[in-house]
Scaffold this active site. Structure first.
Site, PDB file in Angstrom:
ATOM      1  N   LYS A 167      -0.232  23.260 -44.045  1.00  0.00           N
ATOM      2  CA  LYS A 167       0.849  23.301 -45.023  1.00  0.00           C
ATOM      3  C   LYS A 167       1.214  24.752 -45.364  1.00  0.00           C
ATOM      4  O   LYS A 167       0.691  25.678 -44.769  1.00  0.00           O
ATOM      5  CB  LYS A 167       0.468  22.487 -46.266  1.00  0.00           C
ATOM      6  CG  LYS A 167       0.009  21.051 -45.950  1.00  0.00           C
ATOM      7  CD  LYS A 167       1.131  20.143 -45.459  1.00  0.00           C
ATOM      8  CE  LYS A 167       0.656  18.848 -44.803  1.00  0.00           C
ATOM      9  NZ  LYS A 167       0.070  17.852 -45.677  1.00  0.00           N
TER      10      LYS A 167
HETATM   11  C1  LIG Z   1      -0.404  16.353 -45.622  1.00  0.00           C
HETATM   12  C2  LIG Z   1       0.321  15.296 -46.376  1.00  0.00           C
HETATM   13  C3  LIG Z   1      -0.288  14.496 -47.358  1.00  0.00           C
HETATM   14  C4  LIG Z   1      -1.767  14.507 -47.581  1.00  0.00           C
HETATM   15  O1  LIG Z   1      -2.256  15.743 -47.851  1.00  0.00           O
HETATM   16  P1  LIG Z   1      -3.850  15.983 -47.895  1.00  0.00           P
HETATM   17  O2  LIG Z   1      -3.970  17.200 -48.742  1.00  0.00           O
HETATM   18  O3  LIG Z   1      -4.254  16.224 -46.469  1.00  0.00           O
HETATM   19  O4  LIG Z   1      -4.486  14.795 -48.460  1.00  0.00           O
HETATM   20  C5  LIG Z   1       0.484  13.635 -48.085  1.00  0.00           C
HETATM   21  N1  LIG Z   1       1.797  13.500 -47.849  1.00  0.00           N
HETATM   22  C6  LIG Z   1       2.415  14.213 -46.906  1.00  0.00           C
HETATM   23  C7  LIG Z   1       3.885  14.031 -46.706  1.00  0.00           C
HETATM   24  C8  LIG Z   1       1.696  15.119 -46.118  1.00  0.00           C
HETATM   25  O5  LIG Z   1       2.307  15.793 -45.145  1.00  0.00           O
END
Ligand SMILES: *Cc1c(COP(=O)(O)O)cnc(C)c1O
Length: 392
Positions: free
Chosen positions: A188
């Site tokens: 991210k």
């Molecule tokens: C990555 C992601 C999540 C989950 O994130 P984590 O921190 O890995 O639990 C939820 N929603 C979206 C759209 C994502 O891309």
């Protein structure tokens, strides 16, 4: 392999984490409060609750909103599983609202139509989870207006979108949503290794999310059922979980957050460069909207098999073989076996299904170089005519 996304960790980050390792608090210490304050400042939010993932943040947000058995959560089919899992964790039923073909975001028009039908059937959702796909905010103004009209809560899944803006407001400001959720997974925009946060302007909601991340317990005598046995007393007021973020993670997050603007600017510049170079090829490129500043988590193209003379899957395999770490976002959630077992079928959300059929995510991250980006563009298996139309 040029990855589609990757973290950027600096010496400053390492120093911040090391300092916490040598301190008295590895978890439940001051680094968490500092990171939460930093998040509030960045997003213009009232309260931030840091947790161990965005998946957990979505869960505590829905639980704190009182979502439970007999209730409904609606989200986008063009998302990661966690947006929908939040409903299932709470024992609620999950349904989906189709996307806008251009942006991949939940369509406010489709949402309005579904709500009108659900009202007649007495099946309105309690929570709607719009997903800011690829880092670009959904069109929140009409979604917020629908929330007021029909009385549902809005939990924005902004896992892709920290650092983005909608009509000038930072994503997470709380202007159009009850809760905003960020993810700090390494792919991210910024990272805490694993980690997430739930932001809200509602102090009561924040307090309940904070309690739920730590087993549903309180040490505040004012919240207790009867007087405490002594100063050691904590009480379990409701069932919660251990969803805590560590102070190591929080210190990394605060350090990374200082560079958020630069990261988003770099991603936006690289995205603009993809768009400029590929504009003549007939590939479907992410649209630009002057009212929405994307955080550019992803750069997704729509592959045109007919024009290129090669299908999406073959193009994907060609790129991988050339060392380009492309991805596909997302296989529609309603077509996962878990959801098919609940009765979902192909054809129910045709825009999401069509989007998936053509999508290829090209590498985009803050440390991608222009030379690497040129290699990505040169590796696309375009037709000779398309190749001639790639801008220099
Ligand atoms: C990555 C992601 C999540 C989950 O994130 P984590 O921190 O890995 O639990 C939820 N929603 C979206 C759209 C994502 O891309």
């Amino acid at each position: 392999m040029i990855p589609y996304g990757r973290q950027h960790v600096t010496d400053d980050d390492v120093a911040a984490v090391t300092a916490v390792l040598r301190s008295d608090w590895l978890t439940q210490g001051p680094a968490i409060e500092r990171f939460e304050a930093d998040l509030c400042r960045q997003a213009g939010a009232g309260h931030a609750v840091a947790v161990n993932s965005a998946t957990s943040a979505l869960h505590v947000a829905c639980a704190a909103l009182g979502l439970g058995p007999g209730d409904r959560l609606w989200t986008s089919p063009n998302t990661f599983l966690a947006s929908a899992y939040a409903g299932l964790y709470c024992g609620a039923a999950v349904d989906f609202v189709d996307i806008e073909p251009a942006t991949g975001n939940m369509s406010a028009t489709a949402l309005a139509d579904a709500l009108a039908a659900a009202e007649l059937a007495g099946r309105l959702p309690k929570v709607v989870v719009p997903v800011h796909f690829a880092g670009r905010s959904c069109d929140m103004e009409p979604i917020h207006a629908l929330a007021r009209r029909y009385g549902f809560a809005v939990v924005e899944d902004a896992a892709h979108a920290i650092g983005g803006r909608y009509r000038g407001d930072p994503v997470g400001s709380g202007r159009y949503a009850d809760v905003t959720v960020f993810s700090f997974h390494p792919v991210k925009v910024i990272t805490t290794t694993e980690g997430g946060a739930a932001l809200t302007g509602d102090a009561k909601l924040a307090a309940r999310m904070r309690r739920l991340r730590s087993h549903g317990t309180t040490r505040d005598p004012a919240e207790m059922d009867g007087p405490p046995d002594g100063p050691w007393t904590y009480q379990a007021l409701e069932l919660g979980w251990n969803y805590r973020m560590t102070d190591l993670q929080a210190a990394l997050g605060s350090s990374q957050l200082q560079r958020l603007e630069g990261y988003v600017a770099r991603r936006a510049a690289l995205a603009a460069r993809y768009t400029r170079r590929l504009a003549g090829t007939g590939l479907t490129l992410p649209p630009v909207d002057p009212e929405i500043d994307s955080a550019w988590h992803l750069y997704v193209i729509g592959w045109d098999a007919e024009r290129a003379g090669i299908g999406r899957r073959a193009a994907f395999e060609h790129l991988r073989a050339a060392g380009i770490g492309v991805q596909v976002h997302y296989a529609p959630v309603h077509l996962q076996p878990l959801f098919r077992a609940q009765g979902f079928r192909p054809g129910q959300f045709p825009n999401a299904e069509a989007y998936y059929a053509r999508a290829i995510t090209l590498p985009l991250h803050a440390t991608l170089t222009e030379e690497e980006q040129d290699r990505v563009i040169e590796s696309l298996p375009l037709s000779p005519e398309q190749r001639r139309s790639v801008a220099a």
